[in-house]
Write a protein that holds these residues in place. Structure first.
Motif, PDB file in Angstrom:
ATOM      1  N   SER A 101      31.779  43.881  31.976  1.00 54.68           N
ATOM      2  CA  SER A 101      31.510  45.252  32.585  1.00 54.68           C
ATOM      3  C   SER A 101      30.526  45.083  33.527  1.00 54.68           C
ATOM      4  O   SER A 101      30.017  46.230  34.195  1.00 54.68           O
ATOM      5  CB  SER A 101      30.931  46.292  31.257  1.00 54.68           C
TER       6      SER A 101
ATOM      7  N   THR B  74      29.519  44.548  36.766  1.00 55.73           N
ATOM      8  CA  THR B  74      30.239  44.120  38.093  1.00 55.73           C
ATOM      9  C   THR B  74      29.327  43.786  39.105  1.00 55.73           C
ATOM     10  O   THR B  74      29.453  42.856  39.914  1.00 55.73           O
ATOM     11  CB  THR B  74      31.217  45.035  38.601  1.00 55.73           C
TER      12      THR B  74
ATOM     13  N   ARG C 240      28.193  40.177  38.482  1.00 56.50           N
ATOM     14  CA  ARG C 240      29.153  39.223  38.719  1.00 56.50           C
ATOM     15  C   ARG C 240      29.002  39.184  40.524  1.00 56.50           C
ATOM     16  O   ARG C 240      28.910  37.736  40.985  1.00 56.50           O
ATOM     17  CB  ARG C 240      30.578  39.718  38.463  1.00 56.50           C
ATOM     18  N   ARG C 241      28.598  40.042  41.266  1.00 56.13           N
ATOM     19  CA  ARG C 241      28.645  39.985  42.566  1.00 56.13           C
ATOM     20  C   ARG C 241      27.447  39.197  43.122  1.00 56.13           C
ATOM     21  O   ARG C 241      27.337  38.356  43.641  1.00 56.13           O
ATOM     22  CB  ARG C 241      28.693  41.361  43.464  1.00 56.13           C
TER      23      ARG C 241
END
Length: 150
Positions: free
Chosen positions: A126, A128, A131-132
């Motif tokens: 969840s 995000t 992650r980037r």
């Protein structure tokens, strides 16, 4: 970028670290900053293990970031040693300051110093933005992770 100092965490840092762990939607569900007893016991276990590196980042004498680096010797990959980065947290006041990058760079440099051939981390699906962030630093989403609560 602000002037941050990264240093080994001490037991006096536990309240600040736990507050950062609890200061997001996922952490708010699983952390209990009102009872530091389990965190203190965990800190003692970490402090006694030379393969565990719990660090904090300070700015103007205040703890504003933290991460845990675990070094794991292994047989796979021709006996490679790997490291795992866990529990990366940045105080809300310092997000976007470059501190997250500095902490990850510290972990990668320490992993090299410890002769690791691979640095790994996981991030909740969840997250995000996280992650980037990790992909921008060169990490690749190469595996599917599994967890089993016991």
């Amino acid at each position: 970028m602000s002037d941050f100092r990264i240093r080994p965490a001490s037991s006096a840092d536990i309240p600040a670290i736990v507050a950062m762990l609890a200061d997001d939607p996922l952490g708010a569900q699983r952390e209990s900053p009102d009872d530091l007893t389990p965190y203190t016991a965990a800190f003692e276990r970490l402090a006694g293990d030379p393969n565990q590196h719990l660090v904090v980042a300070e700015h103007d004498g205040r703890v504003v970031g933290s991460l845990q680096l675990t070094v794991i010797p292994g047989l796979s990959r021709r006996g490679a040693t790997r490291s795992i980065i866990e529990a990366v947290r940045i105080h809300a006041d310092e997000r976007g300051s470059g501190l997250g990058t500095r902490l990850i760079e510290w972990a990668v440099d320490e992993s090299r110093r410890q002769n690791c051939q691979l640095v790994q981390l996981t991030s909740d699906a969840s997250r995000t933005d996280a992650r980037r962030f990790y992909e921008r630093l060169g990490f690749e989403a190469s595996h599917v992770g599994f967890k089993l609560s016991i």
